[in-house]
Structure formats: C-alpha cells, structure tokens
Design a protein around this motif. Structure first.
Motif, PDB file in Angstrom:
ATOM      1  N   THR A 151       0.810  -1.224   0.000  1.00 16.85           N
ATOM      2  CA  THR A 151       0.000   0.000   0.000  1.00 16.85           C
ATOM      3  C   THR A 151       0.845   1.277   0.000  1.00 16.85           C
ATOM      4  N   ALA A 152       1.950   1.288   0.750  1.00 20.15           N
ATOM      5  CA  ALA A 152       2.747   2.527   0.848  1.00 20.15           C
ATOM      6  C   ALA A 152       3.385   2.867  -0.496  1.00 20.15           C
ATOM      7  N   ASP A 153       3.804   1.839  -1.218  1.00 28.07           N
ATOM      8  CA  ASP A 153       4.387   2.103  -2.538  1.00 28.07           C
ATOM      9  C   ASP A 153       3.333   2.656  -3.489  1.00 28.07           C
ATOM     10  N   LEU A 154       2.139   2.081  -3.453  1.00 26.00           N
ATOM     11  CA  LEU A 154       1.036   2.598  -4.278  1.00 26.00           C
ATOM     12  C   LEU A 154       0.704   4.036  -3.907  1.00 26.00           C
ATOM     13  N   ALA A 155       0.674   4.313  -2.601  1.00 22.77           N
ATOM     14  CA  ALA A 155       0.358   5.670  -2.153  1.00 22.77           C
ATOM     15  C   ALA A 155       1.417   6.662  -2.617  1.00 22.77           C
ATOM     16  N   ALA A 156       2.639   6.162  -2.850  1.00 20.36           N
ATOM     17  CA  ALA A 156       3.714   7.022  -3.348  1.00 20.36           C
ATOM     18  C   ALA A 156       3.759   7.028  -4.880  1.00 20.36           C
ATOM     19  N   GLY A 157       2.678   6.574  -5.493  1.00 21.26           N
ATOM     20  CA  GLY A 157       2.581   6.635  -6.948  1.00 21.26           C
ATOM     21  C   GLY A 157       3.147   5.429  -7.668  1.00 21.26           C
ATOM     22  N   GLY A 158       3.595   4.428  -6.925  1.00 18.11           N
ATOM     23  CA  GLY A 158       4.134   3.217  -7.553  1.00 18.11           C
ATOM     24  C   GLY A 158       3.044   2.209  -7.866  1.00 18.11           C
ATOM     25  N   GLN A 159       3.455   1.087  -8.443  1.00 19.87           N
ATOM     26  CA  GLN A 159       2.488   0.045  -8.771  1.00 19.87           C
ATOM     27  C   GLN A 159       2.326  -0.953  -7.630  1.00 19.87           C
ATOM     28  N   GLY A 160       3.088  -0.761  -6.565  1.00 22.18           N
ATOM     29  CA  GLY A 160       2.981  -1.672  -5.419  1.00 22.18           C
ATOM     30  C   GLY A 160       3.626  -3.018  -5.688  1.00 22.18           C
ATOM     31  N   ALA A 161       4.269  -3.159  -6.830  1.00 23.78           N
ATOM     32  CA  ALA A 161       4.868  -4.438  -7.219  1.00 23.78           C
ATOM     33  C   ALA A 161       5.876  -4.179  -8.328  1.00 23.78           C
ATOM     34  N   PRO A 162       6.847  -5.030  -8.517  1.00 22.56           N
ATOM     35  CA  PRO A 162       7.246  -6.086  -7.572  1.00 22.56           C
ATOM     36  C   PRO A 162       8.081  -5.539  -6.433  1.00 22.56           C
ATOM     37  N   LEU A 163       8.060  -6.248  -5.297  1.00 17.89           N
ATOM     38  CA  LEU A 163       8.795  -5.796  -4.119  1.00 17.89           C
ATOM     39  C   LEU A 163      10.042  -6.635  -3.836  1.00 17.89           C
ATOM     40  N   VAL A 164      10.076  -7.840  -4.413  1.00 15.94           N
ATOM     41  CA  VAL A 164      11.216  -8.716  -4.135  1.00 15.94           C
ATOM     42  C   VAL A 164      12.535  -8.174  -4.715  1.00 15.94           C
ATOM     43  N   PRO A 165      12.497  -7.357  -5.766  1.00 15.65           N
ATOM     44  CA  PRO A 165      13.762  -6.881  -6.341  1.00 15.65           C
ATOM     45  C   PRO A 165      14.743  -6.266  -5.338  1.00 15.65           C
ATOM     46  N   LEU A 166      14.261  -5.544  -4.350  1.00 15.49           N
ATOM     47  CA  LEU A 166      15.211  -4.989  -3.374  1.00 15.49           C
ATOM     48  C   LEU A 166      15.937  -6.120  -2.645  1.00 15.49           C
ATOM     49  N   VAL A 167      15.182  -7.160  -2.331  1.00 23.67           N
ATOM     50  CA  VAL A 167      15.787  -8.312  -1.648  1.00 23.67           C
ATOM     51  C   VAL A 167      16.775  -9.011  -2.591  1.00 23.67           C
TER      52      VAL A 167
END
Lengths: 392, 392
Positions: A151-167
């Motif tokens: 949700t926080a990524d979406l609220a910052a204008g992102g697509q909320g996905a994918p999140l694993v790339p940082l890992v």
C-alpha cells in the motif's frame, strides 16, 4: 545505521500466499550482517495449505465474482488464523518459540491488485487489497508483525509491485557479474542487477504469466484433482498451438515498457475462458503445452527486448514453483542460448522459500525504518518504508 | 511511563467517519499531561463531506449489497484520499503544518462489523472491516498514522467496540461523581464511570440505534434531500406508534447483557424495510417520532436496567449528533427524572468533535505502546495496544 541491525542473529518469519492461492508459505530465517549487505540463513520452511473450500472461494473472489463487505471481512480474519498457524508451524518445526521472533513479515493474500490508475469517484486511483488480518497473527504468536507491504508504494505513486527486487539486490548482487533473478510464481517476474549495481540501477518487472495459466488449465481439466503440471510432463506430450500463442502475444501488456506488473486480473479465469476453454478441438496437452510456451517465450522475449539492451547479464537465477517445471526450464535454455541458468538454491535461497524469505527481510527493514521499495522498479516517486507495524 | 508522554504539547489529529457515512470528521488537538490523566485541548475541528455518489455506494455496500474485491479495494484507496484531505483541511484551518503532527489517528470507515463470532470455513470468526487506506493518509500528510483500531481487540476475543470508553475514562472520571458518557451517533453507546473508578471498573456498551433509524427514515422520505431530522422538528409533529415500538423493543439485542455492540448490520436498511417502510398507513412524522422514541426509550431502559443497579450515577454527559435533537434530549430528561443531563461541551469536548478527539488520543497511546481497549467493555481477554502504525 541503527545499532540493532549490526547485531547478528535476529530471528524472523516471512509469510506469503501467492497468486496460486493454495496456502501459506512460511520461512523462518536468521538475519545478520549490516543493512546494506544482510546475511540470511533459512532455518525452516513449511507450507500450510488452505482448506479446499477456502481456495475455491478465494479464486472466485479474486477472479471478480460478486461478494459482500461481510464476506471479505470474515475471510480477512479467517485467513489471519491460517497465516498465524503457518507461522506457529514453521517455528515448531525449528523448535523456536514464536515470542523470540524479532518480527513476522506477512505479505497476506492478494485478492485484488490494480497497479495502474483507473478513474473512480472522479479520481485516478490505483489500489491493492491483501487479506489475512495481521492483528490475528500478532495475537496468536505474541510477535510483532509487519504486513500490508504494497500500500505505501502505491500511495507514493508506484504500482505496489514487484517488491522482491530490493531483496534480490541485497542478496544476489555481485561485483563482476550482471545477474537476473527470475521468479516463476503465478506471475513471472525478473529483477535485473547489473554488476556492481547501486540500488537505483536495479530494475525489474513482471514478464507475464508464470504458472497461473498452466495451473488454471490443469485445475480445470482435472476438475481440481491436479493443481499443476508436475515437472511439465503433461505439456511435454502436446504441441504448441502457434496461432493461439501468436494471438495472446499481441496483448498490449507484453509490449509495454517497464515498470509493469500484472496479476490474476489479467491472466485469471477471464483470460482462460477467452483464449483456452473455447478451443474445443485442441487436446488438453496441446493447451498446457501452449500455456507453457507462453510463459517461456514471454520471459525470453522480455529479456531479449527489455533487459539485454540495457545490462550485461552473466547469470539467470531462477526461483518459484515454475523452476520445478523441467519443460519450461529446458525451453528457457533453448530460447536463451549462452546464458547460464541456475536455481536460486545455489545461492542459499531454496526455490520454493525465496518469496517467503523476502518478506521476512522486508519486515526487518520496515521495523528499522529502512525503505523497502525500489522506485525505478515500482514507479514510485520515492523510496518509502513499507508496511504497517502491529505490536502483540 | 515513556519520557515523551510527560512533555506537553504533542499535536495530533483524529479522523473518523461514523455509521452515518456522510464524511470525515477531523479534530486537531494538543495533548499534554501524564498518560493516566492526559489533557486534551481542541485546536480545530472540521468535517469534509464525501461526494454524494460515494455516500450512496458506501451505504449500499455496508447494507449488504453485492460488491467485488476490486470495488472494495478501490474504495479503500479513494477514501484514503478523503481522509487525508480532511486531515490537511483541519491543519490548514489552525495554521499547523501536517509534518509537525506527532500522529494522526484514523478510525476509517466501517463497512462491516461482526462483534459476535459466526461460523465461517468451519471456524468461529468475528470480524470488522474499516476502509480509508492509512498509507495514503501518511503519504499525503507526511505524518505518522495509526489506524485500524478495532482489529487487535477482536483478535484478543473482544467485540472490537466500543473503544471510546477508555477515552471517556481518561477525560471524564471524577473523584466523587459517578458519570455516564452517552454518545448518540448512528448507534448510541454509554460509558459508565463510577466515582473514583479504576479502569477495570468502567463498563460500557451500545444501547441500540442512535440517529441511524431516524436518519434512514428522513433520507428515505425526502429522497435524500434531507439527511436528518433538524432538532427533532419533524418527529415533534408526529405521535408514537406504540405497538410498532413494542414490537421492535422485543428484539433480543435490547435484552442482552453487556458487553454488546451493534451497527448498520442490525439497524440499517433491512431493519427499516422490515419495521417501517411497510407501514403504509402511518404519516412520516409518526414514523420519525416512533424512531426517536425508540432511541430515547432504549437508552433510558438500558440505564435503568443495566447501569443504575450497578453504579451510582450523578451525571449523564451527552455527545454526538443526536445531542442536537431537542425532542430526543427532552424525552431523555422525562424518562430519566432526577438525573442531570449535560452536553459534553461543558467538559471541553464539543459534541460533534468528541469521537474524532478520541481517536487522536487513542493513536497517541498506541504510538507509546499503551493499551487502548477496556477488556470489561469489549469482552477482550486482555488489554492490548490498538492499531497499525505507518511511517510516512
């Protein structure tokens, strides 16, 4: 850097149920090392399947079936119990008391994801909805829980996905090798980590369906008795229906430049009905073979067109259930000659545990106030701390 | 006690949209004093109405209308924008920069609440669902947000409601006076605070409908042009339909001992259809008068039967929109002779701002790791820290 991040031996659990919606994967890990180069050791992994009636209900609701606020509310709390039990199970397996956990990171169960804004109430709105009430997980385990990462990524204008790339960046980057991490879950996605990359040089995106279409066909034609094509054996007996494949490949999603993400909204039951179930002439093996080829070709073409022109790649590191599909892997090897393809197990990340491990690590970061998204990957306007924190 | 709780002058905003679902109330407060006896000063209050189409949609969905995961997901993010705007508006009004806020406490918009367990998926499950995505509020304001206050209490076996009683206890208790705080929102609820009470001696419960039935009738018969019965003027022209009232009073809810909570599930559109809309003979004024009498009688009877036998009460302190209903207040005075009835304004809590103020204070407690529920009030097995914390 916060002091505690330096101390070795923080225990954490990551929980996720993916787009296949069959149950909760739980990974218990020991985290150590500095925030920029964490060490992760998998101590235990387990899967807790949902009851069949719940799977059917989730698939229907995520597929757009009409529901009620009450049904979603009740399912949210019911799934919270399942997620809690999965956490307790993986702790039991390793003989770890849940209260000793520093944090549980729970991805929850996505039942809707709309990464691109559409107009609602006169406003451009993106949204995402994960259920599996984290307050229930905190209450049952006595551990701090971080949940609702998208949700926080979406609220910052992102697509909320994918999140694993940082890992992927944190665990797989290399001083001299360009690496691509490919996860083949329901959806397939890649993370591109150039040699000696800084975080802002990492990029990634969903390539399209992973196992979702294959599994959907197998489920449908076996009336639910079989959930996936074991090692790709069924597909191996069929042949590709080329003009059907060509038609699907014309979908705009595949042409779109990154960042891009997709899900069951695009490749779920509507997609199956439209392209596959209507083909009465074809054999089941041909349909499954075509779906397998769709996954292989869209991954390979995404690499050829969207990755290789931008980064020198020395390794493709595969994870997710699709890595068990031998036909799929051998097709990838044929379509990407000269690129070494390895399983993530070689890097200490067992293929089926990798996503759950990722959310343990993301939860740990959130607890320490560190951002968890890569703006270039999700399209967000900035790096943000992900998730909501609940104390037991 | 955490050091920061001693320091005076923490700025906080409380946000709530109640069961009337007409828009977001926002209270900007300055908090000071020790945790056991906080001081609250209201700096600004405002209401930001939802667009009409959104009100209609919310009422329908909360009334059990069929929906989809996608619609709820999109509404969650859309309402997040409205809640964020309400917070920004009240800050602007007071000339306070939102980043200076210590915390925003957002109750969200309840679209489902099931305080008693029902069986789902073979399990006894209670649940509650508030929307108005807090990640959006955090992103738009740059402030830390605490939200989703009811889930942790439910996970601890409570009904997730009412939550304001702890705040009533903190702000209204008296060494020599027994006090009852009565909030007449969509639902009416009481908090009973005996003289010199300890937290575990406080009890409270929902008495039944507050304005919900009255407002529902007015909305229906004016086709939405009027939203409530201004000062009870319409009801004052009608007379009570006694046998209809008697029939409603036989509902098991009113007989049940506390703890008990209710909502739109019980007194929403189904209730109106069943008891009121079918009465073609009666005048609108008679129906509204009967609904007003229902509220007055159920409050008075709850006090007579469930409160006075257990606590000596010197004051009834009324808040909520229903406190504006002159007929309702005068009926309460007639039904409860000898009990002084005062508005909460007298105690520094303006009637329309009290609930929003309460969630600012509850958020502040959560941020400092202090519990926010009263187990005797909600039925929870223990006092728990409420809410989910999001960093901007």
């Amino acid at each position: 850097m916060p002091e505690r991040l330096k101390s070795a031996g923080r225990l954490a659990v990551g929980l996720i149920s993916g787009t296949s919606m069959d149950g909760v994967d739980a990974a218990l890990v020991r985290l150590g090392g500095p925030a920029e180069k964490p060490r992760v050791q998998l101590l235990a992994f387990s899967t807790a399947p949902y009851p069949k009636a719940v799977v059917r209900k989730l698939l229907a609701i995520a597929g757009g079936r009409s529901t009620s606020a009450g049904e979603i509310s009740q399912l949210n709390f019911l799934l919270g119990e399942f997620f809690a039990e999965a956490a307790l199970k993986v702790c039991r397996q390793a003989g770890v008391r849940p209260r000793r956990l520093e944090v549980i990171g729970s991805h929850g169960q996505t039942i809707y994801h709309q990464g691109f804004p559409t107009t609602i109430g006169g406003r451009r709105t993106s949204s995402t909805l994960q259920i599996g009430e984290p307050s229930v997980i905190a209450a049952r385990t006595g551990a701090t829980v971080v949940a609702d990462f998208r949700t926080a990524d979406l609220a910052a204008g992102g697509q909320g996905a994918p999140l694993v790339p940082l890992v992927d960046y944190l665990l797989l980057r290399h001083p001299r090798q360009g690496r691509v991490a490919l996860n083949i879950g329901g959806i397939a996605n890649v993370t591109v980590i150039p040699a000696r990359a800084r975080p802002e040089q990492v990029f990634g995106f969903d390539t399209g369906p992973g196992n979702m279409v294959i599994d959907g066909l197998v489920r449908h034609f076996t009336a639910g008795r079989q959930k996936y094509d074991v090692q790709g054996r069924l597909a191996a007996q069929g042949k590709v229906i080329e003009f059907l494949l060509a038609r699907i490949l014309r979908m705009p999603f595949f042409r779109r430049p990154p960042p891009k993400s997709t899900g069951r909204e695009q490749f779920g039951s509507d997609f199956l009905s439209r392209y596959f179930f209507s083909r009465r002439g074809a054999s089941v093996a041909d349909l499954v073979r075509t779906a397998t080829e769709l996954t292989a070709r869209t991954i390979a073409e995404a690499l050829e067109r969207l990755v290789f022109p931008r980064a020198k790649v020395h390794r493709l590191i595969v994870s997710g259930g699709g890595a068990h599909n031998r036909l799929l892997l051998s097709r990838l090897r044929e379509l990407l000659p000269g690129l070494p393809i390895e399983l993530s197990d070689l890097y200490g990340l067992p293929i089926k545990a990798k996503e759950a491990i990722a959310f343990a690590l993301l939860a740990d970061r959130s607890l320490h106030g560190l951002p968890g998204n890569l703006p270039r990957v999700t399209g967000a306007s900035r790096a943000v701390v992900l998730g909501k924190i609940m104390r037991p």
